[in-house]
Motif scaffolding. Structure first.
Motif, PDB file in Angstrom:
ATOM      1  N   ASP A  37     -20.780 -11.151  10.799  1.00 25.96           N
ATOM      2  CA  ASP A  37     -21.746 -12.206  11.115  1.00 25.96           C
ATOM      3  C   ASP A  37     -23.136 -11.841  10.580  1.00 25.96           C
ATOM      4  O   ASP A  37     -23.841 -12.700  10.019  1.00 25.96           O
TER       5      ASP A  37
ATOM      6  N   SER B 193     -23.159 -12.192   6.787  1.00 27.79           N
ATOM      7  CA  SER B 193     -23.106 -13.617   6.477  1.00 27.79           C
ATOM      8  C   SER B 193     -24.498 -14.244   6.607  1.00 27.79           C
ATOM      9  O   SER B 193     -24.956 -14.980   5.727  1.00 27.79           O
TER      10      SER B 193
ATOM     11  N   GLN C 221     -20.883 -17.869   3.868  1.00 28.90           N
ATOM     12  CA  GLN C 221     -19.761 -17.696   4.787  1.00 28.90           C
ATOM     13  C   GLN C 221     -18.741 -16.758   4.147  1.00 28.90           C
ATOM     14  O   GLN C 221     -18.783 -16.506   2.941  1.00 28.90           O
TER      15      GLN C 221
END
Ligand code: FES
Length: 172
Positions: free
Chosen positions: A113, A116, A122
């Motif tokens: 995460d 990203s 993504q």
């Protein structure tokens, strides 16, 4: 082109790609290291093809199949099984974050995460400047370094947000 199309293609049609003379010499050398007429050299030949063409498109898989006199489906099965073979073009730096058990227990989801958000992409995407591609993978056999990731050929372990910053900022 679908796999069905390439597995039933006209054998007289030549692929539009081919190894450079240097890669062809390496290919011939690889063949001498294995029993003749077997598919044993397939893994090193696929590594060579990935090095030569950047990734293993269906066209490259078809080329390798012809070179080794194997069914395209055999080559495709091997390519699709191993995450280390690229099926799509990637950025200059291919980030593969392990999300298997040990890395999961040590917080890999937060690392994925964080990367990203840091790169603005993504999982499965490449940054607009074609520098970084982010993917997740199964165990990379370095569980003692969990959470860990691989970038191109290099392993990075004991990941924290600060360590990710240090690693990625050095690659920018
Ligand atoms: S679980 Fe991540 S390297 Fe093994």
């Amino acid at each position: 082109m679908s796999l069905l199309e390439i597995s039933t293609e006209d054998k007289s049609v030549k692929p539009s790609i081919s190894f450079s003379p240097e890669a062809k010499a390496k290919f011939e050398k690889i063949l001498t290291l294995y029993p003749p007429g077997t598919q044993a050299p397939l893994l090193p030949v696929l590594h060579l093809a990935q090095e030569e063409f950047g990734y293993l498109s269906l066209e490259v898989q078809e080329y390798v199949a012809k070179l080794m006199n194997l069914p395209v489906t055999t080559v495709h099965e091997v390519v699709s099984f191993y995450t280390l073979f690229k099926k799509e073009p990637t950025g200059k730096y291919w980030i593969q974050v392990c999300t298997n058990l040990s890395c999961n227990l040590r917080g890999c989801e937060k690392i994925v995460d964080y990367i990203s958000r840091k790169l603005g992409i993504q999982v499965g995407q490449t940054t607009p400047d074609k520098k970084f591609t982010l993917t997740t993978v199964e165990c990379l056999c370095a569980c003692e370094m969990a959470p860990m990731m691989q970038i191109n050929e290099d392993y990075y372990g004991y990941l924290t947000e600060a360590r990710v910053d240090e690693i990625l900022d050095n690659l920018r």
